[in-house]
Design a protein around this motif. Structure first.
Motif, PDB file in Angstrom:
ATOM      1  N   ASN A 142       0.866  -1.173   0.000  1.00  0.00           N
ATOM      2  CA  ASN A 142       0.000   0.000   0.000  1.00  0.00           C
ATOM      3  C   ASN A 142       0.909   1.232   0.000  1.00  0.00           C
ATOM      4  O   ASN A 142       1.924   1.255   0.694  1.00  0.00           O
ATOM      5  CB  ASN A 142      -0.886   0.037   1.235  1.00  0.00           C
ATOM      6  CG  ASN A 142      -1.861  -1.120   1.276  1.00  0.00           C
ATOM      7  OD1 ASN A 142      -2.388  -1.547   0.261  1.00  0.00           O
ATOM      8  ND2 ASN A 142      -2.080  -1.649   2.472  1.00  0.00           N
ATOM      9  N   GLU A 167      -3.964   7.596   0.434  1.00  0.00           N
ATOM     10  CA  GLU A 167      -3.428   6.255   0.321  1.00  0.00           C
ATOM     11  C   GLU A 167      -4.073   5.553  -0.864  1.00  0.00           C
ATOM     12  O   GLU A 167      -5.251   5.765  -1.152  1.00  0.00           O
ATOM     13  CB  GLU A 167      -3.686   5.440   1.586  1.00  0.00           C
ATOM     14  CG  GLU A 167      -3.118   4.029   1.531  1.00  0.00           C
ATOM     15  CD  GLU A 167      -3.462   3.205   2.758  1.00  0.00           C
ATOM     16  OE1 GLU A 167      -4.656   3.060   3.053  1.00  0.00           O
ATOM     17  OE2 GLU A 167      -2.520   2.722   3.409  1.00  0.00           O
ATOM     18  N   SER A 174      -4.345   1.502  -2.137  1.00  0.00           N
ATOM     19  CA  SER A 174      -4.062   0.141  -1.715  1.00  0.00           C
ATOM     20  C   SER A 174      -3.542  -0.695  -2.887  1.00  0.00           C
ATOM     21  O   SER A 174      -3.496  -0.240  -4.040  1.00  0.00           O
ATOM     22  CB  SER A 174      -5.328  -0.501  -1.147  1.00  0.00           C
ATOM     23  OG  SER A 174      -6.230  -0.825  -2.188  1.00  0.00           O
ATOM     24  N   LYS A 211       3.270  -2.888   4.026  1.00  0.00           N
ATOM     25  CA  LYS A 211       2.538  -4.125   3.794  1.00  0.00           C
ATOM     26  C   LYS A 211       2.628  -5.001   5.036  1.00  0.00           C
ATOM     27  O   LYS A 211       3.483  -4.798   5.899  1.00  0.00           O
ATOM     28  CB  LYS A 211       3.070  -4.878   2.582  1.00  0.00           C
ATOM     29  CG  LYS A 211       4.440  -5.506   2.747  1.00  0.00           C
ATOM     30  CD  LYS A 211       4.760  -6.343   1.519  1.00  0.00           C
ATOM     31  CE  LYS A 211       6.100  -7.026   1.624  1.00  0.00           C
ATOM     32  NZ  LYS A 211       6.396  -7.837   0.418  1.00  0.00           N
TER      33      LYS A 211
END
Length: 118
Positions: free
Chosen positions: A33, A49, A51, A98
């Motif tokens: 991410n 963010e 993903s 991660k």
């Protein structure tokens, strides 16, 4: 070993735009991410963010003005910043994270300065 290098910061007038880039060196970029934060080491503020499944999350002040994207083939994440305001001025950091067997693995870049001023 993972390294992150941010680029694209600079001085821009209010209402202007900048495109920040986060270049990932290492393996398995697509398993991380990617997020952007701003501010000092203690108390960094979340900005956005994306993903591993391209789900995007934005902080309220970034919603509608910033767009985060990733190109897994190029190991690159980009933050398009538009309608910039003086209060957006800060150092922006890229973060790759991660899950691992022991918790989370997190890497940070060195930051890039964004200054919004007339």
């Amino acid at each position: 070993q993972v390294q992150l290098v941010e680029s694209g910061g600079g001085l821009v007038q209010p209402g202007g735009s900048l495109r920040l880039s986060c270049t990932f060196s290492g393996t398995d970029f697509g398993t991380y991410n990617i997020a952007w934060y701003k501010g000092p080491v203690k108390g960094r503020e979340f900005v956005a963010e994306i993903s591993i499944r391209n789900r995007r999350t934005y902080e309220d002040h970034a919603m509608g003005r910033f767009t985060l994207s990733r190109d897994n083939a190029k190991n690159l994440a980009s933050l398009e910043m538009t309608m910039l305001r003086p209060e957006d001025t800060d150092v922006y950091y890229c973060c790759a994270e991660k899950r691992s067997d022991s918790g989370f693995v997190t890497y940070w870049g060195q930051g890039t300065q964004v200054t919004v001023s007339s």
